[in-house]
Design a protein around this motif. Structure first.
Motif, PDB file in Angstrom:
ATOM      1  N   TRP A   1       0.831  -1.213   0.000  1.00 54.34           N
ATOM      2  CA  TRP A   1       0.000   0.000   0.000  1.00 54.34           C
ATOM      3  C   TRP A   1       0.860   1.256   0.000  1.00 54.34           C
ATOM      4  O   TRP A   1       0.557   2.222  -0.706  1.00 54.34           O
ATOM      5  CB  TRP A   1      -0.913  -0.019   1.223  1.00 54.34           C
ATOM      6  CG  TRP A   1      -1.748   1.206   1.404  1.00 54.34           C
ATOM      7  CD1 TRP A   1      -2.950   1.476   0.807  1.00 54.34           C
ATOM      8  CD2 TRP A   1      -1.464   2.340   2.236  1.00 54.34           C
ATOM      9  NE1 TRP A   1      -3.426   2.706   1.209  1.00 54.34           N
ATOM     10  CE2 TRP A   1      -2.537   3.252   2.093  1.00 54.34           C
ATOM     11  CE3 TRP A   1      -0.412   2.657   3.086  1.00 54.34           C
ATOM     12  CZ2 TRP A   1      -2.563   4.462   2.765  1.00 54.34           C
ATOM     13  CZ3 TRP A   1      -0.435   3.871   3.766  1.00 54.34           C
ATOM     14  CH2 TRP A   1      -1.511   4.755   3.606  1.00 54.34           C
TER      15      TRP A   1
ATOM     16  N   TYR B   1      -1.478   5.821  -6.575  1.00 53.29           N
ATOM     17  CA  TYR B   1      -2.558   4.827  -6.623  1.00 53.29           C
ATOM     18  C   TYR B   1      -3.093   4.650  -5.204  1.00 53.29           C
ATOM     19  O   TYR B   1      -2.620   3.803  -4.448  1.00 53.29           O
ATOM     20  CB  TYR B   1      -2.039   3.507  -7.191  1.00 53.29           C
ATOM     21  CG  TYR B   1      -1.696   3.571  -8.658  1.00 53.29           C
ATOM     22  CD1 TYR B   1      -2.564   3.039  -9.614  1.00 53.29           C
ATOM     23  CD2 TYR B   1      -0.515   4.178  -9.103  1.00 53.29           C
ATOM     24  CE1 TYR B   1      -2.265   3.096 -10.962  1.00 53.29           C
ATOM     25  CE2 TYR B   1      -0.207   4.250 -10.450  1.00 53.29           C
ATOM     26  CZ  TYR B   1      -1.088   3.714 -11.374  1.00 53.29           C
ATOM     27  OH  TYR B   1      -0.786   3.784 -12.707  1.00 53.29           O
TER      28      TYR B   1
ATOM     29  N   ARG C   1      -6.328   4.056  -4.134  1.00 54.87           N
ATOM     30  CA  ARG C   1      -7.572   3.304  -3.915  1.00 54.87           C
ATOM     31  C   ARG C   1      -7.441   1.869  -4.416  1.00 54.87           C
ATOM     32  O   ARG C   1      -8.306   1.353  -5.118  1.00 54.87           O
ATOM     33  CB  ARG C   1      -8.749   4.010  -4.613  1.00 54.87           C
ATOM     34  CG  ARG C   1      -9.148   5.320  -3.946  1.00 54.87           C
ATOM     35  CD  ARG C   1     -10.045   6.172  -4.797  1.00 54.87           C
ATOM     36  NE  ARG C   1      -9.357   6.688  -5.962  1.00 54.87           N
ATOM     37  CZ  ARG C   1      -8.566   7.757  -5.959  1.00 54.87           C
ATOM     38  NH1 ARG C   1      -8.360   8.423  -4.827  1.00 54.87           N
ATOM     39  NH2 ARG C   1      -7.970   8.170  -7.044  1.00 54.87           N
ATOM     40  N   GLN C   2      -6.363   1.197  -4.031  1.00 53.09           N
ATOM     41  CA  GLN C   2      -6.127  -0.170  -4.506  1.00 53.09           C
ATOM     42  C   GLN C   2      -6.356  -1.225  -3.420  1.00 53.09           C
ATOM     43  O   GLN C   2      -6.086  -2.390  -3.644  1.00 53.09           O
ATOM     44  CB  GLN C   2      -4.694  -0.302  -5.047  1.00 53.09           C
ATOM     45  CG  GLN C   2      -4.413   0.568  -6.273  1.00 53.09           C
ATOM     46  CD  GLN C   2      -5.391   0.335  -7.404  1.00 53.09           C
ATOM     47  OE1 GLN C   2      -6.148   1.227  -7.787  1.00 53.09           O
ATOM     48  NE2 GLN C   2      -5.423  -0.874  -7.936  1.00 53.09           N
TER      49      GLN C   2
ATOM     50  N   LYS D   1     -14.863  -3.106 -10.358  1.00 55.38           N
ATOM     51  CA  LYS D   1     -14.755  -2.428  -9.065  1.00 55.38           C
ATOM     52  C   LYS D   1     -14.879  -3.460  -7.960  1.00 55.38           C
ATOM     53  O   LYS D   1     -15.872  -4.162  -7.863  1.00 55.38           O
ATOM     54  CB  LYS D   1     -15.851  -1.372  -8.921  1.00 55.38           C
ATOM     55  CG  LYS D   1     -15.867  -0.622  -7.601  1.00 55.38           C
ATOM     56  CD  LYS D   1     -16.990   0.413  -7.591  1.00 55.38           C
ATOM     57  CE  LYS D   1     -17.035   1.182  -6.259  1.00 55.38           C
ATOM     58  NZ  LYS D   1     -17.461   0.308  -5.137  1.00 55.38           N
TER      59      LYS D   1
ATOM     60  N   ASP E   1     -13.402  -0.359  -2.956  1.00 56.20           N
ATOM     61  CA  ASP E   1     -13.092   0.971  -3.483  1.00 56.20           C
ATOM     62  C   ASP E   1     -12.062   0.925  -4.598  1.00 56.20           C
ATOM     63  O   ASP E   1     -11.642   1.979  -5.096  1.00 56.20           O
ATOM     64  CB  ASP E   1     -12.564   1.874  -2.356  1.00 56.20           C
ATOM     65  CG  ASP E   1     -13.640   2.213  -1.342  1.00 56.20           C
ATOM     66  OD1 ASP E   1     -14.824   2.245  -1.720  1.00 56.20           O
ATOM     67  OD2 ASP E   1     -13.303   2.431  -0.158  1.00 56.20           O
ATOM     68  N   ALA E   2     -11.622  -0.267  -4.978  1.00 52.76           N
ATOM     69  CA  ALA E   2     -10.519  -0.400  -5.932  1.00 52.76           C
ATOM     70  C   ALA E   2     -11.024  -0.666  -7.345  1.00 52.76           C
ATOM     71  O   ALA E   2     -11.969  -1.431  -7.548  1.00 52.76           O
ATOM     72  CB  ALA E   2      -9.590  -1.532  -5.502  1.00 52.76           C
ATOM     73  N   THR E   3     -10.370  -0.047  -8.316  1.00 53.64           N
ATOM     74  CA  THR E   3     -10.545  -0.400  -9.720  1.00 53.64           C
ATOM     75  C   THR E   3      -9.487  -1.437 -10.065  1.00 53.64           C
ATOM     76  O   THR E   3      -8.291  -1.205  -9.856  1.00 53.64           O
ATOM     77  CB  THR E   3     -10.394   0.825 -10.629  1.00 53.64           C
ATOM     78  OG1 THR E   3     -11.456   1.749 -10.344  1.00 53.64           O
ATOM     79  CG2 THR E   3     -10.458   0.432 -12.093  1.00 53.64           C
TER      80      THR E   3
ATOM     81  N   ILE F   1      -4.906  -6.172  -1.832  1.00 52.87           N
ATOM     82  CA  ILE F   1      -4.258  -5.081  -2.558  1.00 52.87           C
ATOM     83  C   ILE F   1      -4.164  -5.514  -4.023  1.00 52.87           C
ATOM     84  O   ILE F   1      -3.755  -6.646  -4.321  1.00 52.87           O
ATOM     85  CB  ILE F   1      -2.845  -4.802  -2.011  1.00 52.87           C
ATOM     86  CG1 ILE F   1      -2.925  -4.107  -0.653  1.00 52.87           C
ATOM     87  CG2 ILE F   1      -2.038  -3.968  -2.987  1.00 52.87           C
ATOM     88  CD1 ILE F   1      -3.080  -2.604  -0.718  1.00 52.87           C
TER      89      ILE F   1
END
Length: 285
Positions: free
Chosen positions: A46, A54, A56-57, A194, A197-199, A214
């Motif tokens: 993170w 980055y 929001r992974q 999605k 919260d991650a794309t 992650i």
């Protein structure tokens, strides 16, 4: 329409990756990088991603079938949408053109694309009741094909059976329900999805730990691996010097070491990297 993008589409979607690719166009992060990432913590990965912009992974709040197993692999993404008859008909027709001939088993379409080292990453919009993407049979197929496991943003069934699979795999999921999957339509395979919260993009490196998941962009995977290895080495050095009472905890437990400690660390690391010298033969004449 297509169920899966063309290789050219995937190359364009993941253009930041300049390395090897699978025939379908997905980035293929090297196995040795995956092995290093398996030793990384969630926070180490993170930190690297956040510094690179980055932010929001990470996705947390999961249940796991094998909580003692770290999940690491390359993402094969997929998404389901709530069923709509005309859309479902279009998907079934597109699937048939691409060789998927079981319209009532669209979750199996995903599994048929998996190869060793993949992680099946499926967004079914958090649906649990009637949203169980795998049971013990399909999870066995996932395990056999990937040797890794899956991430299901939704439900699973047959939890007791899945938990008996070999401990080298792990399935992250939201909850368990005895119902079978229904009233959904597969929107695509290897498309952006999605998860929390991650794309997530196809080919992302998935790191699943007790903390959560992650999703590491392929072009940052080597950086995460190198950073994690450096942190582990510094941790060994720091604890060694603390045990030797050379430095205080206040000097070691900081974000950046003072220059004299950093110089000491660099000297120590070089010493550790030196190959052992062969012993001198004893002259017995």
């Amino acid at each position: 329409m297509r169920i899966q993008p063309t290789p050219e589409d995937l190359i364009e979607l993941t253009s930041s990756w300049q390395g090897e690719r699978f025939p379908d166009g997905r980035p293929k992060v090297p196995d040795e990088v995956l092995d290093e990432i398996r030793l990384a913590t969630t926070e180490e990965a993170w930190g690297v991603l956040r510094r690179q912009g980055y932010e929001r992974q990470f996705a947390g709040g999961w249940r796991q079938t094998h909580p003692d197993t770290i999940l690491v692999g390359r993402a094969v993404t997929s998404q389901f949408l709530p069923h709509r008859p005309d859309y479902d008909s279009a998907v079934v027709a597109a699937g048939a053109r691409e060789g998927h001939l079981t319209p009532d088993k669209q979750n199996s379409w995903i599994i048929s694309t998996l190869v060793p080292g993949d992680v099946m990453v499926t967004d079914i919009f958090g649906k649990v009741r009637d949203g169980t993407v795998v049971g013990d049979n399909l999870s066995t197929a996932v395990a056999a094909r990937t040797g890794v496991g899956a991430v299901i943003h939704g439900g699973i069934r047959d939890y007791q059976g899945i938990s008996k699979l070999d401990g080298s795999v792990n399935f992250f999921f939201r909850d368990v329900d005895p119902t079978a999957i229904r009233d959904v339509t597969l929107a695509g395979i290897n498309i952006p999805v999605k998860i929390g919260d991650a794309t997530v993009l196809p080919g992302d490196v998935v790191l699943g730990t007790p903390s959560g998941l992650i999703f590491i962009p392929p072009h940052l995977a080597a950086m995460v691996a190198e950073s994690s290895a450096d942190i582990r080495t510094r941790d060994v050095f720091g604890k060694l010097r603390l045990a030797e009472q050379i430095y205080s905890s206040a000097e070691i437990d900081v974000g950046t070491w003072a220059s004299h400690i950093e110089e000491d660390f660099q000297r120590w690391r070089k010493e550790q990297e030196q190959p052992p010298q062969p012993e001198q033969a004893t002259n017995r004449s």
